[in-house]
Design a protein around this motif. Structure first.
Motif, PDB file in Angstrom:
ATOM      1  N   TYR A  88      28.421 -15.297  65.132  1.00  0.00           N
ATOM      2  CA  TYR A  88      27.738 -14.110  64.617  1.00  0.00           C
ATOM      3  C   TYR A  88      27.735 -12.979  65.639  1.00  0.00           C
ATOM      4  O   TYR A  88      27.843 -11.799  65.278  1.00  0.00           O
ATOM      5  CB  TYR A  88      26.312 -14.480  64.225  1.00  0.00           C
ATOM      6  CG  TYR A  88      25.567 -13.425  63.433  1.00  0.00           C
ATOM      7  CD1 TYR A  88      25.918 -13.140  62.109  1.00  0.00           C
ATOM      8  CD2 TYR A  88      24.498 -12.728  63.988  1.00  0.00           C
ATOM      9  CE1 TYR A  88      25.229 -12.195  61.372  1.00  0.00           C
ATOM     10  CE2 TYR A  88      23.803 -11.778  63.256  1.00  0.00           C
ATOM     11  CZ  TYR A  88      24.171 -11.511  61.950  1.00  0.00           C
ATOM     12  OH  TYR A  88      23.475 -10.570  61.224  1.00  0.00           O
ATOM     13  N   PHE A  89      27.621 -13.317  66.927  1.00  0.00           N
ATOM     14  CA  PHE A  89      27.643 -12.293  67.969  1.00  0.00           C
ATOM     15  C   PHE A  89      28.937 -11.475  67.902  1.00  0.00           C
ATOM     16  O   PHE A  89      28.925 -10.242  68.003  1.00  0.00           O
ATOM     17  CB  PHE A  89      27.507 -12.923  69.360  1.00  0.00           C
ATOM     18  CG  PHE A  89      26.152 -13.490  69.650  1.00  0.00           C
ATOM     19  CD1 PHE A  89      24.998 -12.789  69.358  1.00  0.00           C
ATOM     20  CD2 PHE A  89      26.035 -14.740  70.238  1.00  0.00           C
ATOM     21  CE1 PHE A  89      23.747 -13.304  69.630  1.00  0.00           C
ATOM     22  CE2 PHE A  89      24.790 -15.278  70.525  1.00  0.00           C
ATOM     23  CZ  PHE A  89      23.637 -14.555  70.223  1.00  0.00           C
ATOM     24  N   ASP A  90      30.057 -12.163  67.757  1.00  0.00           N
ATOM     25  CA  ASP A  90      31.351 -11.474  67.694  1.00  0.00           C
ATOM     26  C   ASP A  90      31.449 -10.589  66.457  1.00  0.00           C
ATOM     27  O   ASP A  90      31.973  -9.464  66.522  1.00  0.00           O
ATOM     28  CB  ASP A  90      32.494 -12.491  67.689  1.00  0.00           C
ATOM     29  CG  ASP A  90      32.646 -13.220  69.017  1.00  0.00           C
ATOM     30  OD1 ASP A  90      32.229 -12.651  70.045  1.00  0.00           O
ATOM     31  OD2 ASP A  90      33.174 -14.342  69.014  1.00  0.00           O
TER      32      ASP A  90
ATOM     33  N   ILE B  88      28.985  -9.112  64.778  1.00  0.00           N
ATOM     34  CA  ILE B  88      28.141  -7.932  64.941  1.00  0.00           C
ATOM     35  C   ILE B  88      28.736  -6.967  65.962  1.00  0.00           C
ATOM     36  O   ILE B  88      28.716  -5.736  65.768  1.00  0.00           O
ATOM     37  CB  ILE B  88      26.710  -8.339  65.339  1.00  0.00           C
ATOM     38  CG1 ILE B  88      26.040  -9.115  64.210  1.00  0.00           C
ATOM     39  CG2 ILE B  88      25.880  -7.110  65.710  1.00  0.00           C
ATOM     40  CD1 ILE B  88      25.890  -8.345  62.913  1.00  0.00           C
ATOM     41  N   ASP B  89      29.285  -7.489  67.039  1.00  0.00           N
ATOM     42  CA  ASP B  89      29.912  -6.622  68.047  1.00  0.00           C
ATOM     43  C   ASP B  89      31.054  -5.814  67.434  1.00  0.00           C
ATOM     44  O   ASP B  89      31.200  -4.609  67.701  1.00  0.00           O
ATOM     45  CB  ASP B  89      30.439  -7.460  69.211  1.00  0.00           C
ATOM     46  CG  ASP B  89      29.338  -7.974  70.128  1.00  0.00           C
ATOM     47  OD1 ASP B  89      28.202  -7.462  70.035  1.00  0.00           O
ATOM     48  OD2 ASP B  89      29.611  -8.892  70.924  1.00  0.00           O
ATOM     49  N   LYS B  90      31.875  -6.462  66.618  1.00  0.00           N
ATOM     50  CA  LYS B  90      33.002  -5.765  65.990  1.00  0.00           C
ATOM     51  C   LYS B  90      32.519  -4.719  64.989  1.00  0.00           C
ATOM     52  O   LYS B  90      33.068  -3.607  64.916  1.00  0.00           O
ATOM     53  CB  LYS B  90      33.918  -6.781  65.302  1.00  0.00           C
ATOM     54  CG  LYS B  90      34.699  -7.659  66.274  1.00  0.00           C
ATOM     55  CD  LYS B  90      35.536  -8.696  65.532  1.00  0.00           C
ATOM     56  CE  LYS B  90      36.280  -9.601  66.515  1.00  0.00           C
ATOM     57  NZ  LYS B  90      37.055 -10.671  65.812  1.00  0.00           N
TER      58      LYS B  90
ATOM     59  N   ARG C 275      29.619  -3.137  65.057  1.00  0.00           N
ATOM     60  CA  ARG C 275      29.009  -2.026  65.789  1.00  0.00           C
ATOM     61  C   ARG C 275      30.088  -1.072  66.292  1.00  0.00           C
ATOM     62  O   ARG C 275      29.945   0.163  66.208  1.00  0.00           O
ATOM     63  CB  ARG C 275      28.183  -2.551  66.967  1.00  0.00           C
ATOM     64  CG  ARG C 275      27.300  -1.483  67.617  1.00  0.00           C
ATOM     65  CD  ARG C 275      27.141  -1.704  69.090  1.00  0.00           C
ATOM     66  NE  ARG C 275      28.416  -1.720  69.797  1.00  0.00           N
ATOM     67  CZ  ARG C 275      29.100  -0.622  70.122  1.00  0.00           C
ATOM     68  NH1 ARG C 275      28.652   0.580  69.783  1.00  0.00           N
ATOM     69  NH2 ARG C 275      30.246  -0.716  70.764  1.00  0.00           N
ATOM     70  N   ALA C 276      31.182  -1.618  66.799  1.00  0.00           N
ATOM     71  CA  ALA C 276      32.283  -0.786  67.285  1.00  0.00           C
ATOM     72  C   ALA C 276      32.926  -0.003  66.140  1.00  0.00           C
ATOM     73  O   ALA C 276      33.256   1.182  66.289  1.00  0.00           O
ATOM     74  CB  ALA C 276      33.321  -1.657  67.992  1.00  0.00           C
ATOM     75  N   THR C 277      33.088  -0.663  65.001  1.00  0.00           N
ATOM     76  CA  THR C 277      33.660   0.004  63.829  1.00  0.00           C
ATOM     77  C   THR C 277      32.775   1.152  63.368  1.00  0.00           C
ATOM     78  O   THR C 277      33.252   2.256  63.062  1.00  0.00           O
ATOM     79  CB  THR C 277      33.849  -0.994  62.676  1.00  0.00           C
ATOM     80  OG1 THR C 277      34.776  -2.005  63.070  1.00  0.00           O
ATOM     81  CG2 THR C 277      34.362  -0.302  61.419  1.00  0.00           C
TER      82      THR C 277
ATOM     83  N   GLU D 273      30.566   2.834  65.140  1.00  0.00           N
ATOM     84  CA  GLU D 273      30.589   3.926  66.114  1.00  0.00           C
ATOM     85  C   GLU D 273      31.817   4.802  65.913  1.00  0.00           C
ATOM     86  O   GLU D 273      31.760   6.029  66.059  1.00  0.00           O
ATOM     87  CB  GLU D 273      30.556   3.371  67.536  1.00  0.00           C
ATOM     88  CG  GLU D 273      30.430   4.448  68.598  1.00  0.00           C
ATOM     89  CD  GLU D 273      30.220   3.889  69.994  1.00  0.00           C
ATOM     90  OE1 GLU D 273      29.908   4.689  70.898  1.00  0.00           O
ATOM     91  OE2 GLU D 273      30.378   2.664  70.189  1.00  0.00           O
TER      92      GLU D 273
ATOM     93  N   THR E 223      25.055  -9.431  57.393  1.00  0.00           N
ATOM     94  CA  THR E 223      25.051  -8.454  58.482  1.00  0.00           C
ATOM     95  C   THR E 223      24.303  -7.173  58.145  1.00  0.00           C
ATOM     96  O   THR E 223      24.044  -6.355  59.040  1.00  0.00           O
ATOM     97  CB  THR E 223      26.489  -8.082  58.863  1.00  0.00           C
ATOM     98  OG1 THR E 223      27.161  -7.517  57.721  1.00  0.00           O
ATOM     99  CG2 THR E 223      27.260  -9.293  59.357  1.00  0.00           C
TER     100      THR E 223
ATOM    101  N   ILE F 114      20.524  -0.964  63.286  1.00  0.00           N
ATOM    102  CA  ILE F 114      21.205  -0.293  64.388  1.00  0.00           C
ATOM    103  C   ILE F 114      21.496   1.164  64.029  1.00  0.00           C
ATOM    104  O   ILE F 114      21.218   2.095  64.802  1.00  0.00           O
ATOM    105  CB  ILE F 114      22.518  -1.020  64.743  1.00  0.00           C
ATOM    106  CG1 ILE F 114      22.220  -2.367  65.411  1.00  0.00           C
ATOM    107  CG2 ILE F 114      23.393  -0.160  65.659  1.00  0.00           C
ATOM    108  CD1 ILE F 114      23.449  -3.233  65.617  1.00  0.00           C
TER     109      ILE F 114
END
Length: 247
Positions: free
Chosen positions: A5-7, A9-11, A13-15, A17, A189, A196
């Protein structure tokens, strides 16, 4: 043990942004104008989508001017819980909620959250806002919403009623983590990503207010800090014309 799940959410968030910054900036500008013109900011979501209204409401470090539209029948403490699904699909319920819980007027802003954007309650709340001259910010999943039909007689989905649309870029169905040996994904998600995005907007909006000369923006102090209650009361009294909940 792998926490996938961490990966995910990280992806996301980058998308966001990269893809949603311009839309988020538009939201900041719209909300800024609303506040300066003494308009009202409303928020709405049904069932789990309503968690974001709760996230924004009456929270230390949050904006005082978020007025949530809460429907008793679509809150998550409803029994049986399946009643919430029935009510968010009931044609006319959103129109009734808007009449009893909101006072939409030109210059106001509605932030409406629905992942699929298809159910009548959210469609009708957005319609009521637009018909009254208010602007609509829609937080939704565009690919998901485009893959389904509206459940409202108008045929409209939330994104089709928006002045500004924020796409959470989640998976169709919201659950996003693939499990080996299982067809169904798990771990939605939309709540994390939505929080966020909206908190980022609040921070940028507050900075814009301060840069514009506002010495005491309407931000909640923690009630658990000494003096917090008194400061909150002072701000509430100053901005009470844009606050429609009891304090």
């Amino acid at each position: 043990m792998e926490f996938k799940y961490f990966d995910v959410i990280d992806k996301l968030r980058a998308t966001i942004e990269q893809e949603e910054t311009e839309h988020m900036e538009q939201c900041v500008d719209l909300l800024y104008d609303c506040i300066l013109s003494h308009g009202t900011i409303y928020t709405f979501g049904a069932s789990h989508a309503g968690i974001l209204s709760e996230e924004l409401y009456y929270r230390a470090g949050g904006l005082m001017l978020f007025n949530p539209i809460f429907g008793r029948e679509i809150m998550l403490d409803t029994t049986p819980i399946t009643h919430t699904s029935q009510m968010e699909r009931l044609v006319g319920y959103g129109t009734s909620l808007a009449k009893s819980k909101a006072y939409f007027a030109p210059g106001d802003v509605l932030i409406a959250h629905s992942v699929s954007g298809r159910n009548p309650v959210t469609v009708e709340i957005a319609m009521a806002a637009r018909e009254s001259g208010a602007k609509v910010i829609a937080l939704t999943n565009l690919s998901y919403s485009k893959s389904v039909t509206s459940r409202h007689p108008s045929g409209k989905r939330l994104f089709e009623l928006a002045d500004i649309m924020l796409d959470n870029h989640g998976d169709v169905g919201d659950a996003a983590v693939a499990i080996d040996g299982l067809e169904q994904k798990v771990s939605p998600t939309s709540t994390v990503v939505g929080a966020i995005m909206l908190n980022a907007i609040v921070a940028a909006l507050t900075q814009k207010l301060v840069d514009g000369g506002m010495k005491h923006p309407p931000i909640f102090y923690s009630a658990n800090l000494d003096g917090g209650d008194d400061l909150n009361r002072q701000l509430y009294d100053e901005y009470r014309n844009s606050i429609h909940y009891e304090f």
